[in-house]
Motif scaffolding. Structure first.
Motif, short mmCIF file in Angstrom:
data_model
loop_
_atom_site.label_atom_id
_atom_site.label_comp_id
_atom_site.label_asym_id
_atom_site.label_seq_id
_atom_site.Cartn_x
_atom_site.Cartn_y
_atom_site.Cartn_z
N LEU A 199 0.86 -1.18 0.00
CA LEU A 199 0.00 0.00 0.00
C LEU A 199 0.89 1.23 0.00
CD1 LEU A 199 -3.01 0.82 0.22
CD2 LEU A 199 -2.76 0.73 2.71
N ALA A 200 0.59 2.17 -0.91
CA ALA A 200 1.41 3.39 -1.00
C ALA A 200 0.51 4.60 -1.22
CB ALA A 200 2.43 3.28 -2.13
N ILE A 201 1.06 5.79 -0.88
CA ILE A 201 0.31 7.03 -1.04
C ILE A 201 1.28 8.13 -1.47
CG2 ILE A 201 0.56 7.75 1.38
CD1 ILE A 201 -2.37 8.79 1.20
N SER A 202 0.80 9.05 -2.30
CA SER A 202 1.63 10.16 -2.77
C SER A 202 0.96 11.49 -2.47
CB SER A 202 1.89 10.03 -4.28
OG SER A 202 0.68 10.15 -5.00
N ASP A 203 1.78 12.53 -2.42
CA ASP A 203 1.27 13.89 -2.24
C ASP A 203 2.41 14.87 -2.48
OD1 ASP A 203 -1.48 15.02 -0.87
OD2 ASP A 203 0.19 16.40 -0.52
N LEU A 204 2.06 16.12 -2.70
CA LEU A 204 3.07 17.18 -2.80
C LEU A 204 3.65 17.53 -1.45
CD1 LEU A 204 1.22 19.58 -5.27
CD2 LEU A 204 3.41 18.46 -5.74
N SER A 205 2.84 17.34 -0.39
CA SER A 205 3.20 17.80 0.95
C SER A 205 3.87 16.71 1.78
CB SER A 205 1.95 18.30 1.68
OG SER A 205 2.18 18.47 3.05
N ALA A 206 5.06 16.99 2.27
CA ALA A 206 5.75 16.06 3.15
C ALA A 206 5.01 15.92 4.48
CB ALA A 206 7.18 16.53 3.40
N GLU A 207 4.38 17.01 4.93
CA GLU A 207 3.65 16.99 6.20
C GLU A 207 2.45 16.05 6.11
OE1 GLU A 207 6.22 20.38 6.04
OE2 GLU A 207 4.63 19.77 4.65
N ARG A 208 1.75 16.10 4.98
CA ARG A 208 0.58 15.23 4.84
C ARG A 208 1.00 13.77 4.69
NH1 ARG A 208 -4.85 17.78 2.29
NH2 ARG A 208 -5.04 19.41 3.87
N LEU A 209 2.11 13.53 4.05
CA LEU A 209 2.61 12.16 3.95
C LEU A 209 3.03 11.63 5.31
CD1 LEU A 209 4.67 12.37 0.63
CD2 LEU A 209 2.44 11.28 0.98
N ALA A 210 3.60 12.48 6.14
CA ALA A 210 3.95 12.08 7.50
C ALA A 210 2.69 11.75 8.30
CB ALA A 210 4.75 13.19 8.18
N PHE A 211 1.64 12.54 8.08
CA PHE A 211 0.36 12.28 8.74
C PHE A 211 -0.20 10.93 8.29
CE2 PHE A 211 -4.15 12.65 9.61
CZ PHE A 211 -4.19 13.32 10.83
N ALA A 212 -0.09 10.64 7.00
CA ALA A 212 -0.56 9.36 6.46
C ALA A 212 0.21 8.20 7.10
CB ALA A 212 -0.39 9.34 4.94
N LYS A 213 1.51 8.37 7.27
CA LYS A 213 2.35 7.34 7.89
C LYS A 213 1.97 7.11 9.34
CE LYS A 213 6.11 4.72 7.16
NZ LYS A 213 6.19 3.71 6.10
N LYS A 214 1.55 8.17 10.00
CA LYS A 214 1.08 8.06 11.38
C LYS A 214 -0.22 7.27 11.45
CE LYS A 214 -0.38 10.93 15.31
NZ LYS A 214 -0.65 12.33 15.76
N LEU A 215 -1.10 7.52 10.49
CA LEU A 215 -2.38 6.80 10.45
C LEU A 215 -2.18 5.32 10.15
CD1 LEU A 215 -4.77 9.17 8.44
CD2 LEU A 215 -4.96 8.59 10.85
N VAL A 216 -1.34 5.04 9.15
CA VAL A 216 -1.11 3.66 8.70
C VAL A 216 0.39 3.46 8.57
CG1 VAL A 216 -1.54 1.95 6.89
CG2 VAL A 216 -3.31 3.63 7.46
#
Length: 363
Positions: A199-216
């Motif tokens: 499972l992978a996710i992309s975004d322009l924002s490093a902060e939002r990707l960090a948030f995603a990593k915290k969730l999953v």
């Protein structure tokens, strides 16, 4: 009991793209209807869009309209013939009210009904007010273990649920999510619950990707480089899954609606896979890689809102299968709803989900 003596503040958008905190009338429920004390409403990107731009596609703001459609609250009055809810029930609200008579409604695709009334889409007032009358059939009871915030989050989760259902995610099969905004994150937690892997996710924002990593924690992340072409970013994403075409994800869920992201997703998905477009974007996309998708027999699918998802999403939350409380980054009282939407509209504030609360005790 009458509620006319209790103030009913509301946040309204005008046809001139301004916001107003105004007193709204309280409509008494008729046959098949219920009056709900709205306890929590989430701010959606569409609320901001109606305010800033006055329309989404053909949907235009032609007069004052109360915003908000991600909501939960308490039933305070029911009309004649209502049996599915009673006074005092805690409920989540499905914001669409279809005609119930057209062929789409009859075959179960009521989300595609062209005569639908949708909360916060002019002239149908939304839920950023204390009291809102609605059809009782759109109300779904939530258990005491769920907060009103979680009840409100059933709406964005339903968007993600419908997308995952149509994309047909599979246990142990890879899935890629483009965009780590609220819908992308909702899609992420549901894809995680589905057993899709990797499972992978992309975004322009490093902060939002960090948030995603915290969730999953198991999710792999890729920060989109706007200086690179969609094909180049797609190569970078595919490396997260493995070196061969077979390793590339068979399911890509695009959650932004942004043209460059959709095109990137088209190059990420493997041949014989599915590109599921969940995000809402411009009316016309000019650079869609038609032949690339055609030669790979890639299925391209879309969604329009959701249908028959509230019971399932409520169970996922109440049974602890998904945790959505972390989505809420900011809370505002109803009387400051204008401040809430202004904060939500500025990406610099780092909000994920902003909730408008009403702490008044009515019952």
């Amino acid at each position: 009991m009458t509620y006319n003596s209790i103030p009913n503040p509301s946040l309204q958008v005008t046809k001139d793209h301004t916001l107003e905190i105004k007193e709204a009338p309280v409509e008494r429920p008729g046959a098949g209807e219920a009056l709900v004390h709205i306890k929590a409403t989430g701010i959606c990107g569409s609320d901001v869009h109606f305010w800033k731009h006055g329309q989404i596609g053909e949907l235009k703001v032609l007069g004052n309209c109360v915003l908000g459609h991600e909501a939960a609250g308490e039933v305070v009055e029911v009309g004649e013939g209502v049996t599915n809810v009673k006074v005092g029930d805690r409920v989540a609200i499905e914001p669409q009210m279809p005609c119930g008579k057209c062929f789409l409604c009859i075959q179960g695709d009521y989300n595609l009904c062209e005569e639908v009334d949708f909360l916060s889409v002019y002239p149908c007032h939304g839920t950023m007010q204390r009291f809102r009358k609605t059809k009782a059939a759109t109300l779904f009871k939530i258990p005491d273990s769920m907060t009103f915030e979680e009840g409100a989050l059933c709406e964005p989760l339903s968007v993600a649920y419908h997308g995952i259902e149509r994309a047909e995610l599979e246990l142990g099969r890879g899935a890629m999510i483009c965009g780590a905004g609220p819908i992308g994150l909702a899609t992420l937690v549901l894809a995680n619950a589905s057993g899709a892997a990797p499972l992978a996710i992309s975004d322009l924002s490093a902060e939002r990707l960090a948030f995603a990593k915290k969730l999953v924690p198991r999710v792999k992340t890729y920060q989109i480089d706007p200086k690179l072409s969609p094909q180049q970013n797609a190569i970078g994403v595919r490396k997260l899954f493995g070196p061969t075409e077979e390793d590339a994800p068979p399911r890509v869920l695009e959650c932004t609606g942004v043209e460059s992201s959709i095109v990137t997703g088209a190059y990420i998905v493997r041949r014989s896979g599915t590109l599921m477009v969940i995000g809402v974007g411009r009316d016309i996309i000019n650079n869609f890689p038609f032949m690339h998708l055609s030669l790979g027999e890639v299925d391209v699918k879309f969604i329009n809102r959701y249908h028959q998802s509230w019971p399932a999403v409520i169970r996922l939350i109440s049974d602890g299968i998904i945790d959505v409380q972390q989505f809420v980054t900011h809370r505002f009282p109803l009387e400051k709803a204008d401040e809430a939407i202004k904060l939500s509209s500025d990406p610099k504030n780092g909000s994920i989900k902003v909730i408008i609360e009403d702490q008044l005790r009515v019952l």
